[in-house]
Design an enzyme around this catalytic site. Sequence first.
Site, short mmCIF file in Angstrom:
data_model
loop_
_atom_site.label_atom_id
_atom_site.label_comp_id
_atom_site.label_asym_id
_atom_site.label_seq_id
_atom_site.Cartn_x
_atom_site.Cartn_y
_atom_site.Cartn_z
N SER A 1 0.80 -1.22 0.00
CA SER A 1 0.00 0.00 0.00
C SER A 1 0.83 1.28 0.00
CB SER A 1 -0.98 0.00 1.17
OG SER A 1 -0.30 0.23 2.38
N LYS B 1 -6.39 3.63 8.86
CA LYS B 1 -5.52 4.62 8.22
C LYS B 1 -6.12 6.02 8.30
CE LYS B 1 -3.19 1.39 5.15
NZ LYS B 1 -3.17 0.79 3.79
#
Length: 541
Positions: free
Chosen positions: A449, A492
Amino acid sequence: DEPDDYRARVEAADLPEKVREAALKEVDKLERSSDQSPEGSWIRTWLDTVLELPWNERTEDAYDIQGAKAVLDADHAGLEDVKERITEYLAVRKRRADRGLGIVGGRRGGAVLALVGPPGVGKTSLGESVARAMGRKFVRVALGGVRDEAEIRGHRRTYVGALPGRVVRAIKEAGSMNPVVLLDEIDKVGSDFRGDPAAALLEVLDPAQNHTFRDHYLEVELDLSDVVFLATANVLEAIPEALLDRMELVRLDGYTEDEKVTIARDHLLPRQLERAGLEPGEVTVADEALRKLAGEYTREAGVRTLERSIARLLRKVAAQHELGERELPFTVDVAELRPLIGRPHHTPESAQDPAERRTAVPGVATGLAVTGAGGDVLFVEASLADPETGGAGLNLTGQLGDVMKESARIALSFLRSHGAELELPVGDLKERGVHLHVPAGAVPKDGPSAGVTMTTALASLLSGRQVRPDVAMTGEVSLTGRVLPIGGVKQKLLAAHRAGVTTVIIPKRNEPDLDDVPAEVLDKLDVHPVSDVRRVLELAL
Ligand code: ATP
Ligand code: MG
């Protein structure tokens, strides 16, 4: 103790038939052995263990689901989804018990609820709450660092210093055969030459096998089928696959600032007041002060450090009062924090002097990651090697895992082949070596990611333009520049918000995950779902 003492005790004890037979056999052996023999002392220890186990003890379940729900609500603020899931679990269990049915077992049977999430989000304390809600005894079995199968299943009696395993010890500690047993930190179970504790746990958790659980030390069968097993873990990926198959996952991703304020005011503060020997109401902490504690004195997904800061604050006030320096009752306002516990440790990146920001130089981009501690911001730094002295090729540092290293190579390849169309001086990439670093170097990192962040750091370096300091991003990048979906969106975004980021770039295909993110956080973030890394560069540079 006289040997015949044991005979009388075994005969008087409320033992299952098979256990009584086995115990009497040992008493026979004991009577034949000489008083001082080591065998005699092993047998006595074994008999003591057998006699201490609550073979026929069971607590009555509090089978009132409304009451159970009220207990869950009273113990924990927020966590609505989690409490709802636990209530469903209790309701189904009750209905099946009412009909004389066993618990549902087998793969993905949902027999075991696993609470998964970062530290300090309330996993262990929810376990205690479940026990309270069911009216059962509670025992915590700490599995962190367990590598030896015998820790779970016991040592054979021939082994010097043999002991029963932790499951048997937990039942003994509970004093009933139907406690709630919390297998804490099941993701920290290892395995080595001493066998595989996970395999032993599998047997413990399997409803098809656990009514005849055999501990190596105890040797007689123990019926674990009435035990409610719960598990906790920080990192899902670290749970052994076979165990994961047996568990139903309940995720706790961390709290928003508003949620932390509520938890602190309603739960942490009252508990810490008592610990500090203060009466309720003697010290009040204003919500705004709690918010500042959560936002600037701590930076965590859970509330553990927040609870510690509150404890420190109250200790100071208590001491000042004892020294005659402070009158009670007293209200701690925002202005009081600094004189009491010093400067805050975390200022948002955006509040910092522009020259002090990490992204103040071209080549640094802000990413978002999920670690064992929850979501976090992470910086990717890129530099070009000196054409004279530095080597060619790609140099990667910061303890990157294989997948993350591949992301770096993909980022570089993408810019080499598409840089010209993006008007970046790609000649530099061809002639000079590239170094990508992801601090903090001591923390291992992996996953795909960081692809967008690496691409952005490199593009920023080549263009000489700084990355916008208020932007953080996450997403995998393909060779053609497509932005592919990633995991952990809620964690996140919570982390981005904690760090003071205001703009977040996520993969377009992760857009549905935004439903899980609290409105309070979404309202303060400008979220851009993108499907092409070129768009990331437009937004960030
Ligand atoms: P770890 O992974 O480090 O073991 P944990 O998730 O088990 O962490 P706990 O020890 O259960 O964390 O929680 C830390 C503290 O925060 C406890 O005192 C707990 O009661 C409190 N707490 C956490 N969440 C909540 C909540 N939603 N409401 C009230 N108190 C909470
Ligand atoms: Mg815990």
